[in-house]
Design a protein around this motif. Structure first.
Motif, PDB file in Angstrom:
ATOM      1  N   PRO A 105       0.829  -1.211   0.000  1.00  0.00           N
ATOM      2  CA  PRO A 105       0.000   0.000   0.000  1.00  0.00           C
ATOM      3  C   PRO A 105       0.863   1.259   0.000  1.00  0.00           C
ATOM      4  CG  PRO A 105      -0.823  -1.600   1.586  1.00  0.00           C
ATOM      5  CD  PRO A 105       0.500  -2.123   1.109  1.00  0.00           C
ATOM      6  N   ILE A 106       0.460   2.231  -0.817  1.00  0.00           N
ATOM      7  CA  ILE A 106       1.215   3.478  -0.972  1.00  0.00           C
ATOM      8  C   ILE A 106       0.278   4.661  -0.780  1.00  0.00           C
ATOM      9  CG2 ILE A 106       2.517   4.935  -2.593  1.00  0.00           C
ATOM     10  CD1 ILE A 106       3.478   2.373  -3.953  1.00  0.00           C
ATOM     11  N   THR A 107       0.726   5.640  -0.002  1.00  0.00           N
ATOM     12  CA  THR A 107       0.021   6.918   0.138  1.00  0.00           C
ATOM     13  C   THR A 107       0.884   8.016  -0.456  1.00  0.00           C
ATOM     14  OG1 THR A 107      -1.137   6.240   2.155  1.00  0.00           O
ATOM     15  CG2 THR A 107      -0.946   8.601   1.745  1.00  0.00           C
ATOM     16  N   MET A 108       0.293   8.823  -1.325  1.00  0.00           N
ATOM     17  CA  MET A 108       0.986   9.957  -1.934  1.00  0.00           C
ATOM     18  C   MET A 108       0.567  11.243  -1.235  1.00  0.00           C
ATOM     19  SD  MET A 108       0.977  11.129  -5.950  1.00  0.00           S
ATOM     20  CE  MET A 108       0.173  12.710  -6.209  1.00  0.00           C
ATOM     21  N   TYR A 109       1.511  11.815  -0.479  1.00  0.00           N
ATOM     22  CA  TYR A 109       1.289  13.102   0.181  1.00  0.00           C
ATOM     23  C   TYR A 109       1.920  14.152  -0.727  1.00  0.00           C
ATOM     24  CZ  TYR A 109       1.024  16.521   4.008  1.00  0.00           C
ATOM     25  OH  TYR A 109       0.741  17.625   4.787  1.00  0.00           O
ATOM     26  N   ARG A 160      -8.034   9.294  -1.799  1.00  0.00           N
ATOM     27  CA  ARG A 160      -8.810   8.421  -2.687  1.00  0.00           C
ATOM     28  C   ARG A 160      -7.859   7.459  -3.369  1.00  0.00           C
ATOM     29  NH1 ARG A 160     -12.180  11.442  -7.039  1.00  0.00           N
ATOM     30  NH2 ARG A 160     -12.384   9.285  -7.788  1.00  0.00           N
ATOM     31  N   LEU A 161      -8.284   6.213  -3.502  1.00  0.00           N
ATOM     32  CA  LEU A 161      -7.478   5.216  -4.203  1.00  0.00           C
ATOM     33  C   LEU A 161      -7.640   5.449  -5.705  1.00  0.00           C
ATOM     34  CD1 LEU A 161      -5.652   2.746  -3.614  1.00  0.00           C
ATOM     35  CD2 LEU A 161      -7.687   1.316  -3.943  1.00  0.00           C
ATOM     36  N   LEU A 162      -6.565   5.893  -6.353  1.00  0.00           N
ATOM     37  CA  LEU A 162      -6.630   6.311  -7.746  1.00  0.00           C
ATOM     38  C   LEU A 162      -5.444   5.755  -8.534  1.00  0.00           C
ATOM     39  CD1 LEU A 162      -7.485  10.081  -7.122  1.00  0.00           C
ATOM     40  CD2 LEU A 162      -9.047   8.364  -8.072  1.00  0.00           C
ATOM     41  N   PRO A 163      -5.623   5.537  -9.840  1.00  0.00           N
ATOM     42  CA  PRO A 163      -4.494   5.135 -10.682  1.00  0.00           C
ATOM     43  C   PRO A 163      -3.498   6.296 -10.835  1.00  0.00           C
ATOM     44  CG  PRO A 163      -6.610   4.646 -11.741  1.00  0.00           C
ATOM     45  CD  PRO A 163      -6.896   5.550 -10.599  1.00  0.00           C
ATOM     46  N   VAL A 164      -2.214   5.973 -10.674  1.00  0.00           N
ATOM     47  CA  VAL A 164      -1.153   6.981 -10.799  1.00  0.00           C
ATOM     48  C   VAL A 164      -0.023   6.399 -11.624  1.00  0.00           C
ATOM     49  CG1 VAL A 164       0.508   8.449  -9.574  1.00  0.00           C
ATOM     50  CG2 VAL A 164      -1.709   7.944  -8.520  1.00  0.00           C
ATOM     51  N   GLU A 165       0.514   7.194 -12.543  1.00  0.00           N
ATOM     52  CA  GLU A 165       1.737   6.813 -13.238  1.00  0.00           C
ATOM     53  C   GLU A 165       2.637   8.033 -13.362  1.00  0.00           C
ATOM     54  OE1 GLU A 165       1.407   5.834 -17.504  1.00  0.00           O
ATOM     55  OE2 GLU A 165      -0.728   6.291 -17.299  1.00  0.00           O
ATOM     56  N   VAL A 166       3.919   7.792 -13.564  1.00  0.00           N
ATOM     57  CA  VAL A 166       4.902   8.863 -13.674  1.00  0.00           C
ATOM     58  C   VAL A 166       5.280   9.041 -15.136  1.00  0.00           C
ATOM     59  CG1 VAL A 166       7.179   9.676 -12.967  1.00  0.00           C
ATOM     60  CG2 VAL A 166       5.813   8.308 -11.385  1.00  0.00           C
ATOM     61  N   SER A 167       5.254  10.276 -15.602  1.00  0.00           N
ATOM     62  CA  SER A 167       5.667  10.567 -16.973  1.00  0.00           C
ATOM     63  C   SER A 167       7.190  10.523 -17.059  1.00  0.00           C
ATOM     64  CB  SER A 167       5.160  11.941 -17.402  1.00  0.00           C
ATOM     65  OG  SER A 167       5.643  12.268 -18.689  1.00  0.00           O
ATOM     66  N   LEU A 168       7.711   9.645 -17.915  1.00  0.00           N
ATOM     67  CA  LEU A 168       9.161   9.457 -18.054  1.00  0.00           C
ATOM     68  C   LEU A 168       9.719  10.023 -19.351  1.00  0.00           C
ATOM     69  CD1 LEU A 168       9.449   5.773 -16.754  1.00  0.00           C
ATOM     70  CD2 LEU A 168       9.742   7.905 -15.466  1.00  0.00           C
ATOM     71  N   ALA A 169       8.852  10.450 -20.241  1.00  0.00           N
ATOM     72  CA  ALA A 169       9.314  10.949 -21.536  1.00  0.00           C
ATOM     73  C   ALA A 169      10.022  12.292 -21.382  1.00  0.00           C
ATOM     74  CB  ALA A 169       8.131  11.103 -22.485  1.00  0.00           C
ATOM     75  N   PRO A 170      11.034  12.568 -22.230  1.00  0.00           N
ATOM     76  CA  PRO A 170      11.654  13.897 -22.209  1.00  0.00           C
ATOM     77  C   PRO A 170      10.616  14.966 -22.541  1.00  0.00           C
ATOM     78  CG  PRO A 170      12.926  12.345 -23.535  1.00  0.00           C
ATOM     79  CD  PRO A 170      11.623  11.679 -23.241  1.00  0.00           C
ATOM     80  N   GLY A 171      10.884  16.162 -22.057  1.00  0.00           N
ATOM     81  CA  GLY A 171       9.985  17.255 -22.390  1.00  0.00           C
ATOM     82  C   GLY A 171       9.301  17.845 -21.177  1.00  0.00           C
ATOM     83  N   PRO A 172       8.310  18.702 -21.401  1.00  0.00           N
ATOM     84  CA  PRO A 172       7.733  19.494 -20.309  1.00  0.00           C
ATOM     85  C   PRO A 172       6.935  18.694 -19.281  1.00  0.00           C
ATOM     86  CG  PRO A 172       6.525  19.852 -22.359  1.00  0.00           C
ATOM     87  CD  PRO A 172       7.761  19.068 -22.717  1.00  0.00           C
ATOM     88  N   THR A 173       6.550  17.463 -19.595  1.00  0.00           N
ATOM     89  CA  THR A 173       5.781  16.683 -18.615  1.00  0.00           C
ATOM     90  C   THR A 173       6.642  15.686 -17.848  1.00  0.00           C
ATOM     91  OG1 THR A 173       5.189  14.913 -20.167  1.00  0.00           O
ATOM     92  CG2 THR A 173       3.721  16.835 -20.059  1.00  0.00           C
ATOM     93  N   ARG A 174       7.944  15.623 -18.103  1.00  0.00           N
ATOM     94  CA  ARG A 174       8.789  14.642 -17.415  1.00  0.00           C
ATOM     95  C   ARG A 174       8.696  14.843 -15.896  1.00  0.00           C
ATOM     96  NH1 ARG A 174      12.617  10.841 -17.621  1.00  0.00           N
ATOM     97  NH2 ARG A 174      14.472  11.015 -16.293  1.00  0.00           N
ATOM     98  N   LEU A 195      -2.314   1.638  -8.227  1.00  0.00           N
ATOM     99  CA  LEU A 195      -3.370   2.263  -7.444  1.00  0.00           C
ATOM    100  C   LEU A 195      -2.754   2.813  -6.163  1.00  0.00           C
ATOM    101  CD1 LEU A 195      -6.299  -0.291  -7.895  1.00  0.00           C
ATOM    102  CD2 LEU A 195      -6.129   2.023  -8.845  1.00  0.00           C
ATOM    103  N   VAL A 196      -2.953   4.106  -5.946  1.00  0.00           N
ATOM    104  CA  VAL A 196      -2.297   4.819  -4.852  1.00  0.00           C
ATOM    105  C   VAL A 196      -3.351   5.592  -4.068  1.00  0.00           C
ATOM    106  CG1 VAL A 196      -0.623   6.649  -4.321  1.00  0.00           C
ATOM    107  CG2 VAL A 196      -0.155   5.031  -6.178  1.00  0.00           C
ATOM    108  N   ASP A 197      -3.205   5.606  -2.729  1.00  0.00           N
ATOM    109  CA  ASP A 197      -4.052   6.472  -1.905  1.00  0.00           C
ATOM    110  C   ASP A 197      -3.511   7.886  -2.016  1.00  0.00           C
ATOM    111  OD1 ASP A 197      -6.058   4.756  -0.550  1.00  0.00           O
ATOM    112  OD2 ASP A 197      -4.277   3.726   0.216  1.00  0.00           O
ATOM    113  N   VAL A 198      -4.171   8.706  -2.810  1.00  0.00           N
ATOM    114  CA  VAL A 198      -3.697  10.054  -3.125  1.00  0.00           C
ATOM    115  C   VAL A 198      -4.317  11.055  -2.159  1.00  0.00           C
ATOM    116  CG1 VAL A 198      -3.606  11.845  -4.892  1.00  0.00           C
ATOM    117  CG2 VAL A 198      -3.432   9.433  -5.548  1.00  0.00           C
ATOM    118  N   GLY A 199      -3.460  11.853  -1.499  1.00  0.00           N
ATOM    119  CA  GLY A 199      -3.946  12.893  -0.600  1.00  0.00           C
ATOM    120  C   GLY A 199      -4.609  14.018  -1.368  1.00  0.00           C
TER     121      GLY A 199
END
Length: 321
Positions: free
Chosen positions: A186-190, A259-273, A298-302
């Protein structure tokens, strides 16, 4: 308070607000701080080790093991935040050099040892770039069997600070953050959405700064260096708790709305990295309909925080005799 203290390990880049987090963790009776690991981030890793040892010493903490970790991200060069935290990473407060020494092992070794040695599952609290945590998970995946939860300060649902969309800790090492999301615990994102809201009023900051007790006074000096809502003349500003809020959320999880929500990290070069892409949609969209659903963590997002509750919790804790 009932039950046994929660065993916790903090992975940090001390750092003004990491120092605030350490002061709280040492003094809260419901937390058992078992180790601290250090990583490059707010300042270089050797500075982080020095700052961490100094804070623990000023707080009158027991002999908690502290270990030096990664000096740079997995791929990127190290990029400090000294423009925020001062040349020494600790607000240039002129604190004395610590008399304590770090543990004679690296951060990954210490994390592995302390997680597996804990008689109860550990809550891991990273308040820094996630390089050490990624190296741990890839080197010793068996540690997840004794991790209760990972509560990390990082990411943002809405607005970033390192870039318009990316928060510093995730932006500093996006690949490491992506590894974290595969931990299988389980992961919580603060994230910044709650991080920026927990602010200690100026009158309380002044009271802390006037304390004769070194740890309490240090908390006041650190808060004064983190002005979040300065008064018109700029004097005696209110101070943001920052990373310390993530530790408050471990001690008192009812103060954080998630809230338990889908989360991913943008790894592509550019402004959203480095952006944490949080999916808050009530139903799938055209992308999923036409291209299929991607596997996401799925992450418990604050999403909301009881500011008054956490400010009171922090003050009551750091002012303990």
């Amino acid at each position: 308070m009932t039950g046994q203290p929660i065993p916790v390990i903090i992975d940090c880049d001390t750092g003004v607000d990491d120092a605030l987090a350490l002061l709280f963790a040492v003094r809260h009776p419901g937390l058992d701080l078992r180790a601290v690991t250090c990583v490059a981030g707010n300042t270089d890793v050797d500075g982080v080790v020095r700052n961490t040892l100094t804070v623990l010493e000023q707080a009158g903490a027991p002999d908690i093991p502290v270990a030096r970790g990664a000096a740079r991200p997995l791929i990127e060069p190290a990029r400090s935040a000294q423009h925020v935290h001062g040349a020494d990473g600790m607000g240039d407060l002129g604190l004395p050099a610590p008399s304590r020494a770090p543990a004679p092992v690296d951060a990954v070794t210490l994390l592995h040892r302390e997680i597996l040695a804990s008689p109860r599952p550990v809550t891991l609290i990273p308040t820094a770039p996630l390089t050490n945590i990624a190296l741990l998970l890839r080197t010793h995946p068996e540690v997840t069997g004794n991790i209760e939860r990972i509560v990390f300060m990082g990411g943002a649902v809405a607005t970033g600070n390192a870039t318009p969309v990316a928060e510093f800790n995730v932006w500093h090492d996006p690949e490491a953050a992506a590894v974290l999301l595969t931990a299988g615990v389980p992961i919580t994102m603060y994230g910044l959405d709650v991080f920026t809201r927990v602010v200690v009023p100026g009158a309380d900051v002044r009271r802390l700064r006037a304390s004769a007790e070194p740890g309490t006074r240090l908390a006041g000096e650190l808060l004064a260096h983190r002005p979040s809502a300065p008064e018109p003349d700029g004097d005696d500003p209110a101070g943001g708790l920052g990373d310390a809020g993530a530790v408050c959320a471990v001690a008192d999880p009812a103060g954080l709305t998630t809230r338990l929500l889908p989360v991913e990290v943008s790894l592509a070069p550019g402004p959203t990295r480095g952006q944490t892409v949080v999916d808050r949609r009530p139903r799938p969209g055209e992308s999923e309909i036409h291209e299929g659903t991607r596997e996401q963590a799925l992450v418990d997002v604050g999403l909301d925080v009881d500011v008054d509750r956490y400010v009171k919790l922090y003050l009551d804790t750091v002012e303990r005799p």
